[in-house]
Structure formats: C-alpha cells, structure tokens
Design a protein around this motif. Structure first.
Motif, PDB file in Angstrom:
ATOM      1  N   ASP A 101      23.163  20.459   3.669  1.00 53.73           N
ATOM      2  CA  ASP A 101      23.502  21.620   4.514  1.00 53.73           C
ATOM      3  C   ASP A 101      22.248  22.357   5.002  1.00 53.73           C
ATOM      4  N   GLY A 126      23.748  37.007   3.309  1.00 53.46           N
ATOM      5  CA  GLY A 126      24.675  36.308   2.423  1.00 53.46           C
ATOM      6  C   GLY A 126      23.962  35.777   1.201  1.00 53.46           C
ATOM      7  N   ALA A 130      26.278  28.735   0.857  1.00 53.52           N
ATOM      8  CA  ALA A 130      25.566  28.327   2.072  1.00 53.52           C
ATOM      9  C   ALA A 130      24.161  28.932   2.103  1.00 53.52           C
TER      10      ALA A 130
HETATM   11  P1  NDP Z   1      30.758  31.866  -0.175  1.00 48.50           P
HETATM   12  O1  NDP Z   1      32.168  32.248  -0.406  1.00 48.50           O
HETATM   13  O2  NDP Z   1      30.017  31.090  -1.211  1.00 48.50           O
HETATM   14  O3  NDP Z   1      29.893  33.205   0.107  1.00 48.50           O
HETATM   15  C1  NDP Z   1      30.373  34.182   0.949  1.00 48.50           C
HETATM   16  C2  NDP Z   1      29.262  35.188   1.270  1.00 48.50           C
HETATM   17  O4  NDP Z   1      29.730  36.007   2.344  1.00 48.50           O
HETATM   18  C3  NDP Z   1      28.903  36.122   0.129  1.00 48.50           C
HETATM   19  O5  NDP Z   1      27.536  36.426   0.227  1.00 48.50           O
HETATM   20  C4  NDP Z   1      29.771  37.361   0.440  1.00 48.50           C
HETATM   21  O6  NDP Z   1      29.223  38.569  -0.057  1.00 48.50           O
HETATM   22  C5  NDP Z   1      29.696  37.371   1.940  1.00 48.50           C
HETATM   23  N1  NDP Z   1      30.842  38.048   2.608  1.00 48.50           N
HETATM   24  C6  NDP Z   1      32.140  37.678   2.584  1.00 48.50           C
HETATM   25  N2  NDP Z   1      32.873  38.498   3.359  1.00 48.50           N
HETATM   26  C7  NDP Z   1      32.017  39.418   3.885  1.00 48.50           C
HETATM   27  C8  NDP Z   1      32.155  40.519   4.770  1.00 48.50           C
HETATM   28  N3  NDP Z   1      33.369  40.838   5.284  1.00 48.50           N
HETATM   29  N4  NDP Z   1      31.064  41.226   5.113  1.00 48.50           N
HETATM   30  C9  NDP Z   1      29.849  40.889   4.631  1.00 48.50           C
HETATM   31  N5  NDP Z   1      29.635  39.869   3.775  1.00 48.50           N
HETATM   32  C10 NDP Z   1      30.716  39.127   3.415  1.00 48.50           C
HETATM   33  O7  NDP Z   1      30.751  31.095   1.246  1.00 48.50           O
HETATM   34  P2  NDP Z   1      29.702  29.990   1.743  1.00 48.50           P
HETATM   35  O8  NDP Z   1      28.343  30.454   1.384  1.00 48.50           O
HETATM   36  O9  NDP Z   1      30.146  28.649   1.301  1.00 48.50           O
HETATM   37  O10 NDP Z   1      29.921  30.013   3.347  1.00 48.50           O
HETATM   38  C11 NDP Z   1      29.452  31.094   4.149  1.00 48.50           C
HETATM   39  C12 NDP Z   1      29.656  30.770   5.627  1.00 48.50           C
HETATM   40  O11 NDP Z   1      28.866  29.656   6.018  1.00 48.50           O
HETATM   41  C13 NDP Z   1      31.095  30.421   5.998  1.00 48.50           C
HETATM   42  O12 NDP Z   1      31.411  31.087   7.197  1.00 48.50           O
HETATM   43  C14 NDP Z   1      31.062  28.922   6.216  1.00 48.50           C
HETATM   44  O13 NDP Z   1      32.034  28.509   7.170  1.00 48.50           O
HETATM   45  C15 NDP Z   1      29.649  28.735   6.758  1.00 48.50           C
HETATM   46  N6  NDP Z   1      29.124  27.368   6.552  1.00 48.50           N
HETATM   47  C16 NDP Z   1      28.842  26.607   7.653  1.00 48.50           C
HETATM   48  C17 NDP Z   1      28.357  25.324   7.531  1.00 48.50           C
HETATM   49  C18 NDP Z   1      28.065  24.522   8.756  1.00 48.50           C
HETATM   50  O14 NDP Z   1      27.836  23.298   8.646  1.00 48.50           O
HETATM   51  N7  NDP Z   1      28.026  25.115   9.948  1.00 48.50           N
HETATM   52  C19 NDP Z   1      28.131  24.714   6.202  1.00 48.50           C
HETATM   53  C20 NDP Z   1      28.427  25.608   5.093  1.00 48.50           C
HETATM   54  C21 NDP Z   1      28.911  26.881   5.291  1.00 48.50           C
HETATM   55  P3  NDP Z   1      29.524  39.088  -1.575  1.00 48.50           P
HETATM   56  O15 NDP Z   1      28.551  38.349  -2.448  1.00 48.50           O
HETATM   57  O16 NDP Z   1      29.270  40.538  -1.509  1.00 48.50           O
HETATM   58  O17 NDP Z   1      30.965  38.743  -1.878  1.00 48.50           O
END
Ligand code: NDP
Length: 277
Positions: A101, A126, A130
């Motif tokens: 990734d 974040g 990811a």
């Molecule tokens: P996780 O569930 O592991 O992490 C989510 C993160 O987002 C945490 O840091 C969380 O913060 C934060 N978060 C969630 N909701 C909100 C909000 N409303 N406002 C601010 N921060 C928020 O998810 P992933 O890391 O697996 O994925 C993150 C994104 O990356 C997704 O959108 C996914 O689709 C995208 N992605 C894209 C890929 C690609 O190939 N294009 C590959 C992998 C991922 P907290 O710690 O405070 O809860």
C-alpha cells in the motif's frame, strides 16, 4: 493456469480482479484472479483452502490485514513496519507477507503525479492502518518534515515514536488537528477514514504553502470532501487515491510474477469508468 485472488469481507466492490486481469492480458501471463468472500471468523481456513487448491498468492483487504500479518511465515521489511499485510505469496518455503500500500502511494505521488517528496514538508492525516503502512515508504523519500496528525492525538504520537529510529534527517512529529494551526505544508495526505462518512477532517485554515498538493487515499467520482476542502483552503493540486489502488496492485503483481505491468493504461481506464458513473 496460476490462481490468485483478493480476500475480504465484504468483497463484491473490489476492483482488484479487473486490475489484475488487465495486468495479465498486458504481460501475457497465464493466470486467473478471483474475489473471495471469507467469513469474518474464517480467514485462515479460507486461505488454507485456496492454497490447497493450488493458489499462488492473495491480496488481502478489510478487515483481514492484521490476520494476514499473523499468518505469514516471513515478512518483508515494509510489511514488518506496517504491522499489516495486503499481499501473500505462497511458496514451497511457506507464506511470504508483504505490504504494497505505502509503495503504491509513493509511486502514484512521485511517478504518476510528479510530486517531489524529498526535502518537502509533508503532513500525514490519520494514524490507522493506511497511515502506518505509508510511513516507511514516505520516510524513504527523505522529506524535510513529516508530521502525523490524528483526531486521537495519542495514536499519532505512538506512530511517530515507533518510526523515530528510521526517520534519519526527517523531522518526524505528531499532534492533534488543532495543534496544526499556523503551520504550512507542501503536501497533505489524507489517510483518515473521514471521507467514508462524507466528511473532511476538521483542520485549521491556512495549512497549504504556495503550490501545495493535497492527496486523498479515498477515491470516487469527482472531489472527495477532503479534496474540496483542500482546494478551498489553497491547495493548488489535488488528487484522489485511485492511482494508489492501481499501484499497490502493480507492486503485488511484480512480487508474484517478477515483471512490472504498465499501470498507467489500467489507471486511465478505471478513471474513465469511474467518471462515466
Ligand atoms: P482505519 O480504520 O485503520 O483508520 C481510520 C483513521 O481515520 C483513524 O486515524 C481515525 O482516527 C480516522 N478517522 C475516522 N473517522 C474520522 C473523522 N470523521 N474525522 C477525522 N478522522 C477520522 O482505516 P485505514 O487506515 O485502513 O483507512 C483509511 C482510509 O484510507 C480509508 O478511507 C481507506 O479507504 C483508504 N485507503 C485507500 C487505499 C487505496 O489503495 N487507495 C488503501 C488503503 C486505505 P481515530 O484514531 O481518532 O479514530
């Protein structure tokens, strides 16, 4: 015919079968690639069945990347650093776990989008899977500054601490969103899941330096909420994560088949389909 698959739950939405079929056609590789829905409590058993049936490798998506990490007999350094696995390769000596990734993100940024990271001020939003997967490949580009900001600041701090020894000359730091006020960045990468809730992360205004770039790992038709907010706040260029998706697939394909496909034509076709709705 060599068999590969993507495994997840849900899986019907996955674009990986289409991407890998295109790579195989392009490179004249004799392989098939399916999508497999595993029960939430049946990841390891589903992988074992696929392997027994002659499977050569798998991509792993939500919610199984941590289980794949635990299942692998050997890990690449980037999978070890990410703490998660999105690519499995089955060989006579067991299961190799990789994480493509972060490399896919960096290839999309630097090669497809022409965005230089070396010496730049980069903000990573974040601290989930990811973001963690992106850190080692981002640090390898030697940005001057790499700031990690997260809604839950403690998680960003834990990530920064975990990667500090590999930061080299890069100024690696962590904070909550509010503490970003008054700072400026050349590149802001959204690795939060906020776009899934149709929201942009709540960032203080004025983050974008002159000529700055905003990149959302999320992708879709038109601007994501983060991309729209970034444009309004002065980002000169914005991009979504469709290229990251294609590039992480290209990295997996390269690991399995020993040759790199031409990702640009596949990305252009996916973009055309996405825009057509
Ligand atoms: P996780 O569930 O592991 O992490 C989510 C993160 O987002 C945490 O840091 C969380 O913060 C934060 N978060 C969630 N909701 C909100 C909000 N409303 N406002 C601010 N921060 C928020 O998810 P992933 O890391 O697996 O994925 C993150 C994104 O990356 C997704 O959108 C996914 O689709 C995208 N992605 C894209 C890929 C690609 O190939 N294009 C590959 C992998 C991922 P907290 O710690 O405070 O809860």
């Amino acid at each position: 015919m060599d068999r590969y698959a993507v495994i997840g739950h849900p899986i019907a939405h996955s674009k990986s079968p289409q991407i890998h079929a295109a790579f195989a056609r392009q490179t004249a590789q004799d392989l098939c690639y399916d999508a497999i829905l595993a029960p939430l409590d049946g990841f390891a058993a589903t992988v074992a069945d696929f392997r027994k049936a002659g499977g050569r490798g798998m991509n792993v998506t939500v919610p199984f990347k941590l289980e794949a990490f635990a299942l692998a007999d050997r890990l690449t350094p980037r999978a070890q650093a990410a703490g998660a696995v999105n690519t499995l390769a089955f060989g006579g000596d067991g299961i190799l776990g990789d994480n493509t990734d972060g490399a896919g993100l960096v290839r999309d940024l630097t090669i497809n989008l022409g965005c230089t990271l070396t010496g730049r001020r980069v903000l990573l939003l974040g601290a989930g899977g990811a973001a963690r997967g992106a850190l080692l490949p981002l640090l390898a580009e030697k940005p001057a500054v790499l700031a990690i900001a997260n809604r839950t600041a403690g998680k960003a701090a834990a990530l920064a601490t975990a990667f500090l020894s590999g930061a080299g000359e890069t100024q690696l730091s962590a904070c909550g969103f509010d503490a970003l006020a008054g700072r400026h960045f050349d590149l802001v990468i959204n690795a939060t899941a906020a776009s899934l809730a149709d929201e942009a992360p709540p960032l203080p205004p004025g983050l974008y330096a002159g000529g700055a770039f905003a990149y959302d790992m999320m992708y879709g038709r038109g601007d994501t909420p983060f991309m729209a907010a970034a444009r309004a706040d002065g980002a000169v260029r914005v991009a979504d994560g469709l290229g990251m998706l294609v590039e992480q697939a290209a990295e997996s394909f390269t690991l399995w088949r020993g040759l790199r496909p031409d990702s640009a034509t596949v990305l252009a076709e996916l973009r055309r389909q996405l825009d057509a709705g």
